[in-house]
Write a protein that holds these residues in place. Structure first.
Motif, mmCIF file in Angstrom:
data_model
loop_
_atom_site.group_PDB
_atom_site.id
_atom_site.type_symbol
_atom_site.label_atom_id
_atom_site.label_comp_id
_atom_site.label_asym_id
_atom_site.label_seq_id
_atom_site.Cartn_x
_atom_site.Cartn_y
_atom_site.Cartn_z
ATOM 1 N N LYS A 66 0.834 -1.207 0.000
ATOM 2 C CA LYS A 66 0.000 0.000 0.000
ATOM 3 C C LYS A 66 0.862 1.249 0.000
ATOM 4 O O LYS A 66 1.838 1.351 0.739
ATOM 5 C CB LYS A 66 -0.914 0.000 1.232
ATOM 6 N N GLY A 67 0.477 2.184 -0.843
ATOM 7 C CA GLY A 67 1.212 3.438 -0.938
ATOM 8 C C GLY A 67 2.406 3.369 -1.865
ATOM 9 O O GLY A 67 2.992 4.405 -2.200
ATOM 10 N N ARG A 68 2.796 2.172 -2.307
ATOM 11 C CA ARG A 68 3.938 2.017 -3.213
ATOM 12 C C ARG A 68 3.515 1.481 -4.577
ATOM 13 O O ARG A 68 4.105 1.843 -5.591
ATOM 14 C CB ARG A 68 4.974 1.072 -2.602
ATOM 15 N N PHE A 69 2.531 0.601 -4.600
ATOM 16 C CA PHE A 69 2.074 -0.029 -5.845
ATOM 17 C C PHE A 69 0.711 0.536 -6.235
ATOM 18 O O PHE A 69 -0.116 0.852 -5.379
ATOM 19 C CB PHE A 69 1.947 -1.531 -5.663
ATOM 20 N N THR A 70 0.470 0.597 -7.543
ATOM 21 C CA THR A 70 -0.823 1.032 -8.068
ATOM 22 C C THR A 70 -1.262 0.088 -9.176
ATOM 23 O O THR A 70 -0.523 -0.117 -10.142
ATOM 24 C CB THR A 70 -0.754 2.458 -8.618
ATOM 25 N N ILE A 71 -2.442 -0.463 -9.024
ATOM 26 C CA ILE A 71 -3.001 -1.337 -10.047
ATOM 27 C C ILE A 71 -3.961 -0.535 -10.912
ATOM 28 O O ILE A 71 -4.667 0.360 -10.414
ATOM 29 C CB ILE A 71 -3.713 -2.562 -9.419
ATOM 30 N N SER A 72 -3.989 -0.838 -12.195
ATOM 31 C CA SER A 72 -4.902 -0.169 -13.114
ATOM 32 C C SER A 72 -5.224 -1.135 -14.250
ATOM 33 O O SER A 72 -4.654 -2.226 -14.332
ATOM 34 C CB SER A 72 -4.291 1.127 -13.652
ATOM 35 N N ARG A 73 -6.150 -0.737 -15.103
ATOM 36 C CA ARG A 73 -6.500 -1.584 -16.246
ATOM 37 C C ARG A 73 -6.978 -0.722 -17.394
ATOM 38 O O ARG A 73 -7.510 0.380 -17.185
ATOM 39 C CB ARG A 73 -7.571 -2.606 -15.859
ATOM 40 N N ASP A 74 -6.817 -1.245 -18.597
ATOM 41 C CA ASP A 74 -7.320 -0.620 -19.809
ATOM 42 C C ASP A 74 -8.193 -1.664 -20.495
ATOM 43 O O ASP A 74 -7.679 -2.588 -21.136
ATOM 44 C CB ASP A 74 -6.162 -0.194 -20.706
ATOM 45 N N ASN A 75 -9.496 -1.546 -20.330
ATOM 46 C CA ASN A 75 -10.402 -2.559 -20.868
ATOM 47 C C ASN A 75 -10.405 -2.581 -22.395
ATOM 48 O O ASN A 75 -10.697 -3.613 -22.998
ATOM 49 C CB ASN A 75 -11.808 -2.334 -20.336
ATOM 50 N N ALA A 76 -10.086 -1.484 -23.013
ATOM 51 C CA ALA A 76 -10.030 -1.458 -24.480
ATOM 52 C C ALA A 76 -8.863 -2.280 -24.999
ATOM 53 O O ALA A 76 -8.882 -2.746 -26.145
ATOM 54 C CB ALA A 76 -9.906 -0.018 -24.963
ATOM 55 N N LYS A 77 -7.852 -2.462 -24.162
ATOM 56 C CA LYS A 77 -6.664 -3.228 -24.562
ATOM 57 C C LYS A 77 -6.582 -4.583 -23.884
ATOM 58 O O LYS A 77 -5.592 -5.294 -24.051
ATOM 59 C CB LYS A 77 -5.400 -2.417 -24.250
ATOM 60 N N ASN A 78 -7.606 -4.922 -23.094
ATOM 61 C CA ASN A 78 -7.585 -6.199 -22.347
ATOM 62 C C ASN A 78 -6.284 -6.352 -21.555
ATOM 63 O O ASN A 78 -5.664 -7.434 -21.528
ATOM 64 C CB ASN A 78 -7.745 -7.392 -23.297
ATOM 65 N N THR A 79 -5.879 -5.302 -20.913
ATOM 66 C CA THR A 79 -4.593 -5.288 -20.223
ATOM 67 C C THR A 79 -4.733 -4.698 -18.826
ATOM 68 O O THR A 79 -5.424 -3.697 -18.638
ATOM 69 C CB THR A 79 -3.556 -4.485 -21.023
ATOM 70 N N ALA A 80 -4.066 -5.352 -17.886
ATOM 71 C CA ALA A 80 -3.960 -4.832 -16.533
ATOM 72 C C ALA A 80 -2.509 -4.432 -16.271
ATOM 73 O O ALA A 80 -1.590 -4.975 -16.894
ATOM 74 C CB ALA A 80 -4.403 -5.887 -15.518
ATOM 75 N N TYR A 81 -2.335 -3.503 -15.357
ATOM 76 C CA TYR A 81 -1.004 -2.979 -15.071
ATOM 77 C C TYR A 81 -0.739 -2.971 -13.566
ATOM 78 O O TYR A 81 -1.676 -2.927 -12.759
ATOM 79 C CB TYR A 81 -0.869 -1.539 -15.589
ATOM 80 N N LEU A 82 0.536 -2.992 -13.237
ATOM 81 C CA LEU A 82 0.934 -2.811 -11.846
ATOM 82 C C LEU A 82 2.147 -1.883 -11.835
ATOM 83 O O LEU A 82 3.234 -2.273 -12.263
ATOM 84 C CB LEU A 82 1.286 -4.146 -11.187
ATOM 85 N N GLN A 83 1.920 -0.661 -11.388
ATOM 86 C CA GLN A 83 3.004 0.292 -11.229
ATOM 87 C C GLN A 83 3.617 0.089 -9.851
ATOM 88 O O GLN A 83 2.908 0.191 -8.845
ATOM 89 C CB GLN A 83 2.490 1.726 -11.371
ATOM 90 N N MET A 84 4.907 -0.192 -9.825
ATOM 91 C CA MET A 84 5.593 -0.488 -8.572
ATOM 92 C C MET A 84 6.671 0.563 -8.330
ATOM 93 O O MET A 84 7.614 0.674 -9.116
ATOM 94 C CB MET A 84 6.214 -1.883 -8.615
#
Length: 123
Positions: A66-84
């Motif tokens: 928490k506070g270091r990682f951020t999860i996100s997604r782009d449904n148009a690209k069928n892709t999830a992300y994890l910013q660390m």
């Protein structure tokens, strides 16, 4: 169902990485998505890292990130992300993405696991 995680690598403590997870063979917007990791010596354990609802409107994180990682997604690209960010040696692990379900108290993978991506954080 195919899940391909990418973006891992070797980074010094305090550094950042952005992981991507390309999903195919499923209706992406039907699923919450999550990230899990397997630390060295714990190959039988998938530790929950983060999850995001199908719309992206709600996220959840393990206390350790928490506070270091951020999860996100782009449904148009069928892709999830994890910013660390602010990576620590304890974050060293193989990272996997998966469609997930919340049982009320925790997040669980739904049985689809693709190839993970190795993240190594040096001190």
């Amino acid at each position: 169902v195919q899940l391909q995680a990418s973006g891992g690598g070797l980074v010094q403590a305090g550094g950042s990485l952005r992981l991507s997870c390309a999903a195919s063979g499923l209706t992406f917007t039907n699923y919450a998505m999550g990230w899990f990791r397997q630390a060295p010596g714990k190959e039988r354990e998938f530790d929950f890292v983060a999850a995001i609802t199908w719309s992206g409107g709600s996220t959840d994180y393990a206390d350790s990130v928490k506070g270091r990682f951020t999860i996100s997604r782009d449904n148009a690209k069928n892709t999830a992300y994890l910013q660390m960010n602010s990576l620590e040696p304890e974050d060293t692990a193989v990272y996997y993405c998966a469609p997930v379900v919340n049982t009320g108290s925790s997040w669980h993978g739904m049985g689809y696991w693709g190839k993970g991506t190795q993240v190594t954080v040096s001190s």
